[in-house]
Design a protein around this motif. Structure first.
Motif, mmCIF file in Angstrom:
data_model
loop_
_atom_site.group_PDB
_atom_site.id
_atom_site.type_symbol
_atom_site.label_atom_id
_atom_site.label_comp_id
_atom_site.label_asym_id
_atom_site.label_seq_id
_atom_site.Cartn_x
_atom_site.Cartn_y
_atom_site.Cartn_z
ATOM 1 N N ALA A 1 0.832 -1.212 0.000
ATOM 2 C CA ALA A 1 0.000 0.000 0.000
ATOM 3 C C ALA A 1 0.865 1.259 0.000
ATOM 4 O O ALA A 1 0.594 2.220 -0.736
ATOM 5 N N ASP A 2 1.907 1.267 0.819
ATOM 6 C CA ASP A 2 2.795 2.442 0.869
ATOM 7 C C ASP A 2 3.509 2.645 -0.459
ATOM 8 O O ASP A 2 3.664 3.775 -0.927
ATOM 9 N N MET A 3 3.952 1.550 -1.064
ATOM 10 C CA MET A 3 4.650 1.672 -2.342
ATOM 11 C C MET A 3 3.727 2.257 -3.412
ATOM 12 O O MET A 3 4.106 3.158 -4.158
ATOM 13 N N LEU A 4 2.512 1.751 -3.478
ATOM 14 C CA LEU A 4 1.569 2.243 -4.480
ATOM 15 C C LEU A 4 1.151 3.694 -4.189
ATOM 16 O O LEU A 4 0.923 4.483 -5.115
ATOM 17 N N THR A 5 1.044 4.027 -2.909
ATOM 18 C CA THR A 5 0.635 5.399 -2.542
ATOM 19 C C THR A 5 1.744 6.397 -2.841
ATOM 20 O O THR A 5 1.559 7.365 -3.584
ATOM 21 N N VAL A 6 2.913 6.140 -2.264
ATOM 22 C CA VAL A 6 3.995 7.129 -2.336
ATOM 23 C C VAL A 6 4.633 7.179 -3.712
ATOM 24 O O VAL A 6 4.971 8.261 -4.211
ATOM 25 N N PHE A 7 4.778 6.015 -4.358
ATOM 26 C CA PHE A 7 5.516 5.978 -5.606
ATOM 27 C C PHE A 7 4.619 5.931 -6.841
ATOM 28 O O PHE A 7 5.104 5.716 -7.943
ATOM 29 N N ALA A 8 3.313 6.122 -6.639
ATOM 30 C CA ALA A 8 2.430 6.103 -7.799
ATOM 31 C C ALA A 8 1.275 7.097 -7.694
ATOM 32 O O ALA A 8 1.034 7.875 -8.605
ATOM 33 N N LEU A 9 0.578 7.110 -6.572
ATOM 34 C CA LEU A 9 -0.665 7.894 -6.487
ATOM 35 C C LEU A 9 -0.455 9.332 -6.036
ATOM 36 O O LEU A 9 -1.180 10.234 -6.460
ATOM 37 N N VAL A 10 0.496 9.569 -5.149
ATOM 38 C CA VAL A 10 0.700 10.928 -4.623
ATOM 39 C C VAL A 10 1.189 11.825 -5.744
ATOM 40 O O VAL A 10 1.987 11.410 -6.597
ATOM 41 N N GLU A 11 0.712 13.092 -5.758
ATOM 42 C CA GLU A 11 1.087 14.041 -6.819
ATOM 43 C C GLU A 11 2.600 14.246 -6.851
ATOM 44 O O GLU A 11 3.322 13.956 -5.899
ATOM 45 N N ASP A 12 3.058 14.786 -7.991
ATOM 46 C CA ASP A 12 4.502 14.915 -8.210
ATOM 47 C C ASP A 12 5.196 15.753 -7.146
ATOM 48 O O ASP A 12 6.322 15.463 -6.758
ATOM 49 N N ASP A 13 4.555 16.825 -6.707
ATOM 50 C CA ASP A 13 5.162 17.693 -5.694
ATOM 51 C C ASP A 13 4.227 17.764 -4.492
ATOM 52 O O ASP A 13 3.538 18.762 -4.266
ATOM 53 N N PRO A 14 4.160 16.706 -3.720
ATOM 54 C CA PRO A 14 3.163 16.662 -2.627
ATOM 55 C C PRO A 14 3.473 17.689 -1.544
ATOM 56 O O PRO A 14 4.628 17.988 -1.264
ATOM 57 N N GLN A 15 2.415 18.223 -0.973
ATOM 58 C CA GLN A 15 2.578 19.159 0.133
ATOM 59 C C GLN A 15 2.930 18.385 1.400
ATOM 60 O O GLN A 15 2.321 17.361 1.700
ATOM 61 N N GLU A 16 3.908 18.878 2.107
ATOM 62 C CA GLU A 16 4.293 18.247 3.359
ATOM 63 C C GLU A 16 3.144 18.378 4.354
ATOM 64 O O GLU A 16 2.497 19.418 4.429
ATOM 65 N N VAL A 17 2.885 17.308 5.088
ATOM 66 C CA VAL A 17 1.807 17.383 6.077
ATOM 67 C C VAL A 17 2.172 18.427 7.123
ATOM 68 O O VAL A 17 3.351 18.713 7.368
ATOM 69 N N SER A 18 1.163 19.003 7.736
ATOM 70 C CA SER A 18 1.409 20.035 8.740
ATOM 71 C C SER A 18 2.202 19.462 9.908
ATOM 72 O O SER A 18 2.200 18.250 10.147
ATOM 73 N N ALA A 19 2.864 20.342 10.627
ATOM 74 C CA ALA A 19 3.716 19.909 11.740
ATOM 75 C C ALA A 19 2.902 19.193 12.821
ATOM 76 O O ALA A 19 3.377 18.224 13.424
ATOM 77 N N THR A 20 1.680 19.655 13.053
ATOM 78 C CA THR A 20 0.859 19.013 14.098
ATOM 79 C C THR A 20 0.447 17.611 13.678
ATOM 80 O O THR A 20 0.467 16.681 14.493
ATOM 81 N N VAL A 21 0.086 17.453 12.392
ATOM 82 C CA VAL A 21 -0.273 16.118 11.899
ATOM 83 C C VAL A 21 0.958 15.215 11.960
ATOM 84 O O VAL A 21 0.877 14.048 12.363
ATOM 85 N N TYR A 22 2.093 15.761 11.557
ATOM 86 C CA TYR A 22 3.354 15.014 11.594
ATOM 87 C C TYR A 22 3.665 14.558 13.019
ATOM 88 O O TYR A 22 4.016 13.399 13.257
ATOM 89 N N LEU A 23 3.495 15.462 13.965
ATOM 90 C CA LEU A 23 3.775 15.130 15.369
ATOM 91 C C LEU A 23 2.790 14.080 15.879
ATOM 92 O O LEU A 23 3.166 13.146 16.609
ATOM 93 N N ASP A 24 1.536 14.206 15.486
ATOM 94 C CA ASP A 24 0.540 13.207 15.895
ATOM 95 C C ASP A 24 0.879 11.823 15.341
ATOM 96 O O ASP A 24 0.705 10.806 16.020
ATOM 97 N N LYS A 25 1.361 11.818 14.092
ATOM 98 C CA LYS A 25 1.743 10.531 13.490
ATOM 99 C C LYS A 25 2.896 9.904 14.254
ATOM 100 O O LYS A 25 2.905 8.700 14.539
ATOM 101 N N LEU A 26 3.901 10.734 14.579
ATOM 102 C CA LEU A 26 5.035 10.230 15.360
ATOM 103 C C LEU A 26 4.558 9.682 16.704
ATOM 104 O O LEU A 26 4.991 8.608 17.146
ATOM 105 N N ALA A 27 3.674 10.433 17.335
ATOM 106 C CA ALA A 27 3.169 10.021 18.648
ATOM 107 C C ALA A 27 2.418 8.691 18.551
ATOM 108 O O ALA A 27 2.550 7.813 19.418
ATOM 109 N N SER A 28 1.635 8.525 17.471
ATOM 110 C CA SER A 28 0.887 7.277 17.287
ATOM 111 C C SER A 28 1.837 6.105 17.116
ATOM 112 O O SER A 28 1.663 5.037 17.728
ATOM 113 N N VAL A 29 2.858 6.315 16.246
ATOM 114 C CA VAL A 29 3.819 5.245 15.981
ATOM 115 C C VAL A 29 4.548 4.850 17.261
ATOM 116 O O VAL A 29 4.655 3.664 17.617
ATOM 117 N N ILE A 30 5.062 5.833 17.969
ATOM 118 C CA ILE A 30 5.863 5.555 19.169
ATOM 119 C C ILE A 30 4.978 4.971 20.281
ATOM 120 O O ILE A 30 5.417 4.096 21.039
#
Length: 1059
Positions: free
Chosen positions: A244-273
Motif C-alpha cells: 500500500a505504501d509503495m503504491l501510494t507514495v511511488f504512484a498515487l501521490v502528486e509529483d510535488d506533494p505538500q508536506e503534512v502540517s507539523a501538528t499532523v506530523y507530530l501526531d503521526k510520530l506520537a501514534s507510531v511511538i
C-alpha cells in the motif's frame, strides 16, 4: 565521521578471527561454496565477531563500525576471482579495501546475505546496496531475491519485508566517505570485468545513482515468489502495508506533494511511538525516546522522486486486490480480537487509509480506459470495505497517555528533521508550558528560539498561562520571561521589529506590561537609566547601543517608552535628531490604533498628541518639535542601521494641520509652520502624496483662514491667535499648494478635476472677494476673476478675464479702494492693475482727486495689510510718484526758512514721508481713531517703521552716489541733512498723535535718524556750516521738547546736544 583508515586494526583482527573459525567449522569445504543450509552451522563465529566489534566500539560509534565491516565483507564478495597478477599490482596501490580484504577468505553472496539477515541489518543492506553503481545494484538485488526464494523461512520473509520497507524509506547519503569509497571500488571491479570499458575514473557524485523504481518492481515480484511462505498474520500485515505504501507514495501521490502540517506530523510520530511502547515484540520497544523518534521520523516521511511505471502500478493494484481477498478475513479477525494493537497491524490500517484516500483522488483526476478504471474501482471498494470493518476497532484501542510533548522536545533537543516546526508547536502549546521538561528544553535550546515568530509565540503562551487559573511559581514566570527577552535581544533589528509589530497587534500600546508588569522588575529604573544615558551620548557612534537599549524598553511598554522619547525630543535641548534616529529604527511603531467612534490613528501620532502637542512653553521647544517631526517623516539614514519613516506627510497634515487652520486656535501658527515644512520637504516625492490628503478641502481651509483676516481687528483679542504677519505665511502656503496641485492635475481623472474646481469655486464665492482673486491662476481657463463693479470705473478690465459682482460695502466711489486691495494680492497683479489704471495726467483736477482718493484708500487698507502686502503698496506708491500720477504736496510747517538746496533727488523720499504723516493724521482723526484696538495701532506703527527704515536706506544710497551721478559740482550732504530733519519732525509728529504704548518702534527710528544726521554732519567741517549746525541743533531740540514721556524726551535732547 572519521573511523580511521581501512587497515589492520583490533576490529579487523576480530573479524579475521571470526572467518578463520568459520573456515575451520566448514573444513574441508571452502567458504566460497557455503550454501544457505550450511549457515546455521558455520555462520555463528562471523556473527559473533561482528557483535564483538560493535560492543568494543559501543562507547563511540558501534553502528559505523558494523557498516565498515559489512562494506569490507561486501567488497570481498564483489572482488573478481581469481585475481590476475596485474590486478593485484594495481589494487594494492589503489584499492583501500585490498589489504583488509586479503584478511578474509574468498566468500560468496550466501555468507553476505545470511550475515545481514542474522544481524537484522536491513537498513544497512539498503544503504550499501543503493551506494553501488546501477548495474551492480540491480544484479546484487537479483541475487538477494534468488537467495530469499530458496528454502524460504519465516526469518527470510521477515528480512525481505524489512528490506522492502527500508528501500522505500531510503533517502541516500552521498556525503558519507565510506559509501563513496565503496562505490568507487565497485566501479573499479566492474571495469576489470568488462574488456570494453574505459579505465576507471575517480568517482564523482552523478545522476547515475541506482533508481528506486526498477528495484521496487523487483521487490514486488519477489513478494509474489515468497507469498506462499508468508504464514504469520503480522507478516501479512507488513506485506500489505508495504504494498500500500509503495503504491501510494511511488504512484498515487502528486509529483510535488505538500508536506503534512507539523501538528499532523507530530501526531503521526506520537501514534507510531505509542504503538511501539505498547508492543513488547517490536525491536524499538526498549530503545530510548530519541532513537524511537529518529526511526519513527523515517517511517512517517516517505517521499518519492519518481513514479512507478504504469505497468508496475496496475500489477500492484491487481496484486493488492488479490491479497486482500485472500488474507482479508484472517486479518480482520486478528484486528478485531483482543490481542491488542501491534505495529504491523497499526501500519496496515494507517497505510491502507492513506492508500484509499489517494486512490479516490486518482480516480477523480486521471482519465483511465474503461477496463483499467473497473480494476481500480473494484480494488478501491475492496480496500474501503476492509477499513470499514477494522478502523472502528483501532479507534477504540487506547494508546498510552499523550507523549507528543516529549516527542516534540526530543526532536528539538536532537535537532532532527522539522525541529524548527516543533519549536513553534512547543512555543504555542499552553498545556505543556512551565513543566520541568518544557523549561529545561527552553533553557538548553535557547538559540533555536531566536526567531521573531517563536519569540511572539512564547510571549503569547506566557501571557495566557500566567493569567490563567494554573498555579505557577512567580519565579518560574520571571525566569521564562527573562529567557524570552534574551532571545528577543539576540535578534537582528528587522526581526526585533517583527516581534514589536506582533506585540502591538496583540496587546496594543501597553505591550507586555499589560499582563506581565509584575514580572518585569525594575522597568521604571531601566527606563530612567537608559534615557539619562541617551541624553549624555547623543551621537551617531552611540546610536547602535541606544537602539538596542530602547528595543528592550519599547517591547515591555511601548506607550511609556515612545512618550518619554517624544517629551525628551521637545524639552531636552539638542536631542531631537538623535531620538528621531532611534525611533525610526523601529518601523513597527507605524501601528494603527482603533479609537472607537473616532478615525484610526497611528501610534506615534497619538503619543505626540497626548504628550507634547499644544504644551510648548518656549519657541525653542516648538522649533525642536518641528525638526523632530521632519526627522520622523524623512529620517537621516545612519550607517549600519536600517530606518524608515514613522510619519507620512499626508498623516501629518491631517493630524497636526487641517484641524487647526482657524484664526482662533492657539496652535494655528505652529500648524502653518508644519504645513510649509511638510510641503517643502516632500515636494520632490515621485508619488503624488497630496491627493490622499484631499487637496481641494485643504486649499479651501487656507482660503477660510485668509477670509478671517478681512475682519481681523473686529475680532476680540482672544480670537486673534495668529498675527497679521502670519497672513504672509498662509498666502505662501496657498500659492505653493496650488502650484503643486496644478503640476499634478493630470493625476486626477478629468471629470474629478472639473468637479473639484467647481466645488472650490462655489465655496470661495462665499468668502471675501480678494480671497478668490488669489486663486486667479488656479481657476484660469475655467472661471473669470470676480471683482466689485466699481473697479471697472477706474480700470480697463477685459471682460474675457474679469467679471463684476455686487459686493456689500463697495458702493459709488470705492473703485480706488478695490483697486488698491487688488494691488496687495501679488506683485504680478499689482503691475497689471497699474497698467490698467485710467487717470488723465493732462487733467490736474483728475490727478488731484485720484491723489486724495489714494490717501483715503491707503488709510482704509493699511491696518489690514501684512508686511508683504504693505511692501507691495510701498512699491506701488513709488511707481505712482515716478509716473506723476500721485500728487503729494510738501508743506513748510517744519521749515524756519526756505533752504537754498537742490531737493529734487530726494523728492520721492520727502513725498513718501509726508504721505505717511498725512495717512496717520487721517487715521488719528476723530472719524477713524476708533477703528483699531491697541494691537492694531501697534501693527500699523510696525508697518510704518519698516517703510521709514527703507527710506533711510534709500537716503544713504542717494547721498553716497555723489555729484557724478547727480550732475552736481558739490555733494548732497546739506540736502541729505535737511531731509533727515524733516523725517525726524514727521516721526515725532506721528508719535505725538499716538498712544505712548505703541510708540517704541517710532522712538527707535527717531534715534536712528539722529544717528544718521550726526554721522553725516561730522563730514561737513566748513566754517560756514557751523552756524547752520547750531541753528539746526536748536531747531531739533525745539521739536523734541514736545515729546513725552520724559525718559524719551531727555534721551532725544541728550543725543541732539551731543552733536
Amino acid at each position: 565521521m572519521d573511523l580511521g583508515p581501512l587497515n589492520i586494526c583490533e576490529e579487523m583482527t576480530i573479524l579475521h578471527g571470526g572467518f578463520l573459525l568459520a573456515e575451520q567449522l566448514f573444513h574441508p569445504k571452502v567458504l566460497a561454496d557455503l550454501t544457505k543450509s550450511d549457515w546455521e552451522h558455520v555462520g555463528q563465529p562471523i556473527v559473533e565477531a561482528l557483535r564483538e566489534i560493535s560492543s568494543i566500539s559501543a562507547h563511540s560509534q558501534p553502528f559505523a563500525w558494523k557498516k565498515k565491516a559489512l562494506i569490507i565483507i561486501w567488497a570481498k564478495v564483489l572482488q573478481p576471482y581469481p585475481v590476475s597478477p596485474s590486478d593485484t599490482e594495481t589494487w594494492w596501490q589503489e584499492d583501500v579495501f585490498f589489504s583488509v580484504g586479503n584478511m578474509i577468505p574468498t566468500i560468496n553472496h550466501t555468507i553476505l546475505f545470511e550475515l545481514l539477515k542474522s544481524l537484522e541489518a536491513s537498513g544497512l543492506f539498503i544503504q550499501l546496496l543503493m551506494a553501488l553503481p546501477t548495474i551492480i545494484c540491480r544484479a546484487e538485488l537479483e541475487r538477494f531475491l534468488e537467495h530469499m526464494t530458496v528454502d524460504t523461512s519465516s526469518k527470510d520473509v521477515a528480512f525481505f519485508l524489512n528490506v522492502w520497507w527500508e528501500m522505500m524509506k531510503h533517502k541516500g547519503n552521498q556525503q558519507d566517505p565510506l559509501l563513496s569509497q565503496f562505490r568507487t571500488m565497485a566501479h573499479r571491479y566492474l571495469s576489470s570485468l568488462d574488456e570494453f570499458s574505459h579505465p576507471p575514473k575517480r568517482f564523482k557524485s552523478d545522476p547515475d545513482v541506482c533508481p528506486t523504481m526498477p528495484l521496487l518492481a523487483m521487490l514486488l515480484n519477489g513478494l509474489k515468489q515468497i507469498q506462499n511462505n508468508i504464514q504469520c498474520p503480522g507478516m501479512k500485515c507488513c506485506a500489505l502495508a508495504n504494498l500500500a505504501d509503495m503504491l501510494t507514495v511511488f504512484a498515487l501521490v502528486e509529483d510535488d506533494p505538500q508536506e503534512v502540517s507539523a501538528t499532523v506530523y507530530l501526531d503521526k510520530l506520537a501514534s507510531v511511538i505509542s504503538v511501539w511502547n505498547s508492543d513488547t515484540q517490536n525491536p524499538y520497544h526498549q530503545q530510548a525516546l530519541a532513537e524511537k523518534v529518529k526511526e519513527a521520523e523515517r517511517d512517517v516521511s516517505l517521499t518519492s522522486l519518481a513514479k512507478l511505471p504504469s505497468e508496475t502500478l496496475f500489477i500492484g493494484f491487481e496484486y493488492m486486490h488479490n491479497l486482500l481477498q485472500e488474507w482479508g478475513d484472517e486479518l480482520q479477525a486478528m484486528l478485531n480480537s483482543s490481542q491488542g494493537t501491534n505495529y504491523d497491524s497499526y501500519r496496515l490500517c494507517d497505510s491502507l487509509t492513506s492508500f484509499s484516500q489517494n486512490l479516490k483522488l486518482y480516480l477523480d483526476t486521471i482519465n483511465l480506459p474503461k477496463e483499467e478504471r473497473q480494476v481500480v474501482s473494484e480494488m478501491a471498494e475492496c480496500v474501503k470495505d476492509f477499513l470499514r470493518k477494522t478502523n472502528s476497532v483501532l479507534k477504540t484501542k487506547g494508546f498510552e497517555k499523550d507523549i507528543t510533548a516529549s516527542i516534540a522536545m526530543a526532536i528539538i533537543e536532537q535537532k532532527m528533521d522539522r525541529h524548527m516546526e516543533m519549536c513553534y508547536i512547543f512555543a504555542s502549546e499552553k498545556k505543556w508550558a512551565f513543566s520541568d521538561e518544557w523549561l529545561a528544553c527552553l533553557v538548553n535550546n535557547r538559540s533555536l528560539f531566536q526567531e521573531p515568530g517563536l519569540v511572539l509565540k512564547l510571549l503569547e503562551t506566557v501571557m495566557e498561562v500566567s493569567t490563567s487559573d494554573r498555579a505557577i511559581p512567580e519565579s518560574q514566570i520571571k525566569q521564562v520571561v527573562g529567557l524570552i527577552l534574551e532571545c528577543y535581544g539576540d535578534l537582528s533589528l528587522p526581526d526585533k521589529n517583527k516581534v514589536l509589530s506582533g506585540v502591538l497587534l496583540s496587546w496594543g500600546r501597553k505591550g507586555l506590561s499589560e499582563k506581565l508588569l509584575v514580572y518585569l522588575e525594575g522597568f521604571p529604573e531601566d527606563l530612567n537609566t537608559t534615557f539619562n544615558q541617551l541624553t549624555q551620548s547623543a551621537s551617531e557612534q552611540g546610536l547602535a547601543k541606544a537602539v538596542a537599549s530602547v528595543a528592550r524598553l519599547v517591547i515591555l511598554h511601548p506607550e511609556i517608552t515612545v512618550k518619554k522619547m517624544c517629551s525628551m525630543a521637545v524639552i531636552t535641548l539638542g536631542t531631537h535628531k538623535f531620538l528621531a534616529q532611534i525611533l525610526t529604527a523601529f518601523p513597527a511603531l507605524r501601528f494603527t490604533e482603533e479609537q472607537g467612534p473616532y478615525p484610526p490613528t497611528t501610534f506615534v501620532v497619538s503619543c505626540l498628541k497626548e504628550t507634547v502637542w499644544g504644551k510648548f512653553s518656549t519657541p525653542k521647544e516648538e522649533k525642536q518639535f518641528l525638526e523632530f517631526l521632519s526627522c520622523l517623516m524623512s529620517p537621516v539614514k545612519p550607517q549600519g542601521i536600517p530606518v524608515a519613516a514613522l510619519l507620512e506627510p499626508e498623516e501629518v497634515l491631517k493630524e497636526f494641520v487641517l484641524p487647526f487652520l482657524m484664526l482662533d486656535v492657539d496652535v494655528v501658527d505652529l500648524s502653518l509652520k508644519i504645513f510649509i515644512q511638510t510641503l517643502e520637504a516632500n515636494a520632490c516625492l515621485e508619488d503624488y502624496w497630496l491627493q490622499t490628503c484631499s487637496p481641494f478641502p485643504l486649499i479651501f481651509s487656507l482660503c477660510q483662514l485668509l477670509d478671517s483676516y478681512s475682519k481681523y481687528w473686529q475680532l476680540p483679542k482672544e480670537k486673534r491667535c495668529l498675527s497679521l504677519d502670519g497672513k504672509d505665511l498662509v498666502i505662501h502656503i496657498l500659492e505653493l499648494l496650488c502650484e503643486i496641485v496644478l503640476a499634478n492635475a493630470e493625476t486626477f481623472p478629468p471629470d474629478t478635476w472639473t468637479k473639484s474646481l467647481s466645488w472650490l469655486h462655489r465655496k470661495v464665492e462665499q468668502l471675501d472677494w480678494t480671497v478668490g482673486l488669489r486663486l486667479k491662476n488656479f481657476f484660469e481657463g475655467h472661471f473669470k476673476c470676480e471683482v466689485p463693479a466699481t473697479l471697472f470705473e477706474i480700470c480697463k478690465l477685459s471682460e474675457d478675464e474679469w467679471t463684476s459682482q455686487a459686493h456689500p460695502g463697495y458702493g459709488p466711489g470705492t473703485g480706488l479702494l478695490a483697486w488698491m486691495e487688488c494691488c496687495c494680492i501679488s506683485s504680478t497683479i499689482c503691475e497689471q492693475m497699474l497698467s490698467l489704471l485710467v487717470v488723465d495726467l493732462g487733467n490736474p483736477e483728475e490727478v488731484r482727486l485720484f491723489s486724495k482718493g489714494f490717501l483715503v484708500a491707503l488709510v482704509q487698507v493699511m491696518p489690514w495689510c501684512s508686511s508683504q502686502e504693505w511692501q507691495y503698496l510701498h512699491q506701488l506708491t513709488r511707481r505712482l510718484l515716478e509716473k506723476q500720477l500721485l500728487h503729494v504736496p510738501y508743506s513748510l510747517e517744519y521749515i524756519q526758512f526756505v533752504p537754498l538746496l537742490n531737493l529734487k533727488p530726494f523728492a520721492q523720499e520727502l513725498q513718501l514721508s509726508v504721505l505717511f504723516l498725512r495717512a496717520f493724521q487721517f487715521l488719528c482723526s476723530q472719524s477713524c481713531r476708533n477703528w483699531l484696538p491697541l494691537e492694531g495701532w501697534g501693527h500699523v506703527v510696525k508697518l510704518l517703521c519698516g517703510s521709514l527704515t527703507n527710506l533711510l536706506d534709500s537716503l544713504r544710497l542717494i547721498q553716497s552716489m555723489g555729484p557724478w551721478a547727480q550732475g552736481q559740482e558739490q555733494d548732497l550732504t546739506q540736502e541729505t541733512l535737511f531731509v533727515y530733519t524733516q523725517m525726524f519732525c514727521h516721526v515725532l509728529h506721528i508719535m505725538a498723535m499716538l498712544h505712548q504704548e505703541v510708540c517704541e518702534p517710532l522712538y527707535v527710528v527717531a534715534l536712528e535718524i539722529l544717528t544718521c544726521y550726526e554721522t553725516l554732519s561730522k563730514t561737513n567741517t566748513s566754517v560756514s556750516s557751523l552756524l547752520q549746525k547750531v541753528n539746526e541743533q536748536r531747531f531739533l531740540k525745539s521739536i523734541a521738547e514736545n515729546i513725552s514721556p520724559e525718559e524719551r524726551r531727555q534721551t532725544l535732547l541728550q543725543k541732539i546736544s551731543n552733536f
